[in-house]
Design a protein around this motif. Structure first.
Motif, PDB file in Angstrom:
ATOM      1  N   MET A   1     -25.626 -45.090  29.732  1.00  0.00           N
ATOM      2  CA  MET A   1     -26.724 -44.461  29.000  1.00  0.00           C
ATOM      3  C   MET A   1     -28.001 -44.528  29.837  1.00  0.00           C
ATOM      4  O   MET A   1     -28.296 -45.545  30.461  1.00  0.00           O
ATOM      5  N   THR A   2     -28.732 -43.418  29.859  1.00  0.00           N
ATOM      6  CA  THR A   2     -30.008 -43.353  30.577  1.00  0.00           C
ATOM      7  C   THR A   2     -31.081 -42.883  29.617  1.00  0.00           C
ATOM      8  O   THR A   2     -30.881 -41.948  28.835  1.00  0.00           O
ATOM      9  N   VAL A   3     -32.237 -43.516  29.689  1.00  0.00           N
ATOM     10  CA  VAL A   3     -33.383 -43.136  28.863  1.00  0.00           C
ATOM     11  C   VAL A   3     -34.355 -42.340  29.720  1.00  0.00           C
ATOM     12  O   VAL A   3     -34.759 -42.792  30.792  1.00  0.00           O
ATOM     13  N   LEU A   4     -34.720 -41.164  29.255  1.00  0.00           N
ATOM     14  CA  LEU A   4     -35.739 -40.346  29.914  1.00  0.00           C
ATOM     15  C   LEU A   4     -37.086 -40.654  29.274  1.00  0.00           C
ATOM     16  O   LEU A   4     -37.245 -40.536  28.054  1.00  0.00           O
ATOM     17  N   VAL A   5     -38.052 -41.054  30.102  1.00  0.00           N
ATOM     18  CA  VAL A   5     -39.407 -41.319  29.629  1.00  0.00           C
ATOM     19  C   VAL A   5     -40.320 -40.244  30.191  1.00  0.00           C
ATOM     20  O   VAL A   5     -40.568 -40.203  31.404  1.00  0.00           O
ATOM     21  N   THR A   6     -40.809 -39.356  29.342  1.00  0.00           N
ATOM     22  CA  THR A   6     -41.766 -38.352  29.807  1.00  0.00           C
ATOM     23  C   THR A   6     -43.159 -38.975  29.797  1.00  0.00           C
ATOM     24  O   THR A   6     -43.486 -39.780  28.924  1.00  0.00           O
ATOM     25  N   GLY A   7     -43.960 -38.624  30.796  1.00  0.00           N
ATOM     26  CA  GLY A   7     -45.271 -39.243  30.901  1.00  0.00           C
ATOM     27  C   GLY A   7     -45.187 -40.700  31.303  1.00  0.00           C
ATOM     28  O   GLY A   7     -46.105 -41.489  31.035  1.00  0.00           O
ATOM     29  N   GLY A   8     -44.109 -41.073  31.966  1.00  0.00           N
ATOM     30  CA  GLY A   8     -43.881 -42.467  32.318  1.00  0.00           C
ATOM     31  C   GLY A   8     -44.748 -42.992  33.441  1.00  0.00           C
ATOM     32  O   GLY A   8     -44.689 -44.188  33.751  1.00  0.00           O
ATOM     33  N   LEU A  30     -40.053 -38.419  33.900  1.00  0.00           N
ATOM     34  CA  LEU A  30     -40.482 -37.050  34.186  1.00  0.00           C
ATOM     35  C   LEU A  30     -41.974 -36.975  33.919  1.00  0.00           C
ATOM     36  O   LEU A  30     -42.426 -37.184  32.786  1.00  0.00           O
ATOM     37  N   ASP A  31     -42.747 -36.694  34.972  1.00  0.00           N
ATOM     38  CA  ASP A  31     -44.209 -36.709  34.860  1.00  0.00           C
ATOM     39  C   ASP A  31     -44.770 -35.770  35.917  1.00  0.00           C
ATOM     40  O   ASP A  31     -44.353 -35.812  37.071  1.00  0.00           O
ATOM     41  N   ARG A  32     -45.722 -34.944  35.532  1.00  0.00           N
ATOM     42  CA  ARG A  32     -46.313 -34.027  36.500  1.00  0.00           C
ATOM     43  C   ARG A  32     -47.472 -34.649  37.276  1.00  0.00           C
ATOM     44  O   ARG A  32     -48.074 -34.002  38.140  1.00  0.00           O
ATOM     45  N   LEU A  33     -47.795 -35.912  36.945  1.00  0.00           N
ATOM     46  CA  LEU A  33     -48.830 -36.681  37.641  1.00  0.00           C
ATOM     47  C   LEU A  33     -50.225 -36.040  37.543  1.00  0.00           C
ATOM     48  O   LEU A  33     -51.040 -36.164  38.449  1.00  0.00           O
ATOM     49  N   ASP A  51     -43.110 -30.767  35.071  1.00  0.00           N
ATOM     50  CA  ASP A  51     -43.687 -30.542  33.749  1.00  0.00           C
ATOM     51  C   ASP A  51     -42.602 -30.588  32.685  1.00  0.00           C
ATOM     52  O   ASP A  51     -41.560 -29.925  32.828  1.00  0.00           O
ATOM     53  N   VAL A  52     -42.837 -31.323  31.599  1.00  0.00           N
ATOM     54  CA  VAL A  52     -41.849 -31.390  30.519  1.00  0.00           C
ATOM     55  C   VAL A  52     -41.659 -30.040  29.849  1.00  0.00           C
ATOM     56  O   VAL A  52     -40.644 -29.798  29.201  1.00  0.00           O
ATOM     57  N   GLY A  53     -42.654 -29.154  29.987  1.00  0.00           N
ATOM     58  CA  GLY A  53     -42.530 -27.825  29.415  1.00  0.00           C
ATOM     59  C   GLY A  53     -41.644 -26.896  30.208  1.00  0.00           C
ATOM     60  O   GLY A  53     -41.345 -25.785  29.764  1.00  0.00           O
ATOM     61  N   ASP A  54     -41.194 -27.328  31.381  1.00  0.00           N
ATOM     62  CA  ASP A  54     -40.268 -26.561  32.211  1.00  0.00           C
ATOM     63  C   ASP A  54     -38.857 -26.835  31.713  1.00  0.00           C
ATOM     64  O   ASP A  54     -38.237 -27.835  32.081  1.00  0.00           O
ATOM     65  N   GLY A  55     -38.351 -25.947  30.876  1.00  0.00           N
ATOM     66  CA  GLY A  55     -37.061 -26.168  30.235  1.00  0.00           C
ATOM     67  C   GLY A  55     -35.918 -26.317  31.218  1.00  0.00           C
ATOM     68  O   GLY A  55     -35.026 -27.154  31.022  1.00  0.00           O
ATOM     69  N   ALA A  74     -45.575 -37.620  27.232  1.00  0.00           N
ATOM     70  CA  ALA A  74     -46.385 -36.652  27.972  1.00  0.00           C
ATOM     71  C   ALA A  74     -47.202 -35.782  27.020  1.00  0.00           C
ATOM     72  O   ALA A  74     -46.698 -35.301  26.006  1.00  0.00           O
ATOM     73  N   GLY A  75     -48.479 -35.577  27.352  1.00  0.00           N
ATOM     74  CA  GLY A  75     -49.330 -34.730  26.532  1.00  0.00           C
ATOM     75  C   GLY A  75     -50.792 -35.066  26.731  1.00  0.00           C
ATOM     76  O   GLY A  75     -51.154 -36.015  27.433  1.00  0.00           O
ATOM     77  N   SER A  76     -51.640 -34.262  26.111  1.00  0.00           N
ATOM     78  CA  SER A  76     -53.095 -34.455  26.182  1.00  0.00           C
ATOM     79  C   SER A  76     -53.551 -35.220  24.949  1.00  0.00           C
ATOM     80  O   SER A  76     -53.030 -35.012  23.849  1.00  0.00           O
ATOM     81  N   ILE A  77     -54.575 -36.096  25.104  1.00  0.00           N
ATOM     82  CA  ILE A  77     -54.831 -37.072  24.045  1.00  0.00           C
ATOM     83  C   ILE A  77     -56.294 -37.235  23.646  1.00  0.00           C
ATOM     84  O   ILE A  77     -56.611 -38.124  22.853  1.00  0.00           O
ATOM     85  N   VAL A  78     -57.210 -36.413  24.144  1.00  0.00           N
ATOM     86  CA  VAL A  78     -58.641 -36.640  23.889  1.00  0.00           C
ATOM     87  C   VAL A  78     -59.110 -35.753  22.735  1.00  0.00           C
ATOM     88  O   VAL A  78     -59.105 -34.517  22.851  1.00  0.00           O
ATOM     89  N   VAL A  79     -59.521 -36.364  21.628  1.00  0.00           N
ATOM     90  CA  VAL A  79     -59.867 -35.617  20.420  1.00  0.00           C
ATOM     91  C   VAL A  79     -60.985 -34.598  20.662  1.00  0.00           C
ATOM     92  O   VAL A  79     -60.807 -33.400  20.364  1.00  0.00           O
TER      93      VAL A  79
END
Length: 329
Positions: A1-8, A30-33, A51-55, A74-79
């Motif tokens: 088993m492998t765990v994928l961490v996006t934004g890792g 998976l991270d676009r840095l 990019d996680v959006g790259d299917g 992975a994502g944007s976080i600033v309100v």
């Protein structure tokens, strides 16, 4: 088993990678840095830059590494930034998450853990806030996260995928072992900004809004240590692996501190004063929000280990000092 961490390669994601590796898991990142750092990824993990959006890329990573679970940070976080750029947030958070969920379904991923937020609640009518309070986000950031929760709910109803959506409160601190921490330049997290200011990395700190309906007029938040948050994900993963049904759970300590109380704690821990300037309110900021984390404690056995604001601040300050050494090289 492998765990994928996006934004890792980012703040919370890099802590999650260490938590998984410490438990003997196989991890691919998976991270676009765009805001993360290659050096923040533990060397034992496999890093794929993209990019996680790259299917197509996500599907290839899932297939090549035998991914059975995804933990999606992975994502944007600033309100306030989301208020100024709502379409950017819906693209980077909601649309990209939809692509990743589709890749997960097609690739036979069994479990999906999603980095949601307390911002889905807006300013709750009663506190501590429980998961059954109706979402009422006050910013595109909160809405973009809630939309992803809805996509996961509907996808899990149609496909053999279970999920955990963890609604974070205010994440702070750093790895107690000093392996990783909040490293993003221009970060907006209060403890991070206060630590930088206390150590002379910023000339002053701005307090946004002093006229809220709180004891000292500043916003109140529930601050959770990042290592406790990583452990919550690990517990949720074990829960899903054991056959637990999909779940939405708050991650916080159940008590809050005002902005001014946090700043006083930083002053006390660092042993020095720093300049604070008072400004007007920021768009999208809720007055106060504190978690009821009973669900996480009772359903998957999460028990916080670092529920102490001075400890959180101390770890954040230690990481800031180590960053100064790293950047001086």
């Amino acid at each position: 088993m492998t765990v994928l961490v996006t934004g890792g390669a980012g703040y919370i994601g890099s802590h999650m990678v260490w938590e998984l590796l410490d438990a003997g898991e196989e991890v691919v990142v998976l991270d676009r840095l765009s805001s993360g750092f290659e050096w923040a990824v533990a060397p034992e993990a496999t890093l794929v830059v993209g990019d996680v959006g790259d299917g197509e890329l996500a599907a290839r990573v899932i297939a090549e590494h035998g991914v059975t679970e995804i933990i999606h940070f992975a994502g944007s976080i600033v309100v306030p930034e989301s208020v100024a750029d709502p379409l950017g947030y819906y693209l980077n958070n909601t649309v990209a998450s939809r692509a990743l969920i589709e890749s997960a379904v097609r690739g036979g991923v069994k479990h999906f853990i999603f980095s949601s937020t307390a911002a889905v609640y807006g300013s709750p009518k009663s506190m501590p806030v429980t998961e059954d309070q109706p979402p009422a986000p006050e910013s595109p950031y909160g809405t973009s996260k809630w939309m992803t929760e809805l996509m996961l709910r509907d996808t899990a109803a149609a496909h053999p995928l279970t999920f955990a959506a963890l609604r974070y409160f205010n994440v702070a601190g750093a790895d107690p072992k000093g392996r990783t921490g909040q490293s993003t330049k221009g970060a907006t997290h209060l403890v991070k900004v206060a630590s930088e200011t206390a150590l002379g990395k910023r000339p002053y700190l701005e307090v946004f809004g002093t006229d809220y309906d709180t004891p000292d007029g500043t916003c109140v938040r529930d601050y959770i240590h990042v290592s406790d948050l990583a452990k919550a994900h690990a517990k949720a993963l074990g829960y899903l692996r054991a056959g637990g049904p999909s779940i939405v759970a708050n991650c916080g300590y159940g008590h809050g501190y005002s902005v001014l109380e946090v700043l006083e704690t930083v002053r006390r821990v660092v042993g020095a004063d720093f300049e604070v300037r008072r400004s007007g309110r920021r768009a999208g900021d809720a007055t106060a929000i504190v978690a009821d984390a009973t669900t996480a404690r009772t359903r998957f056995g999460w028990e916080p280990e670092h529920d102490d604001l001075e400890e959180i601040v101390g770890h954040a300050l230690a990481w800031e000092r180590s960053l100064a050494t790293r950047n001086a090289r």
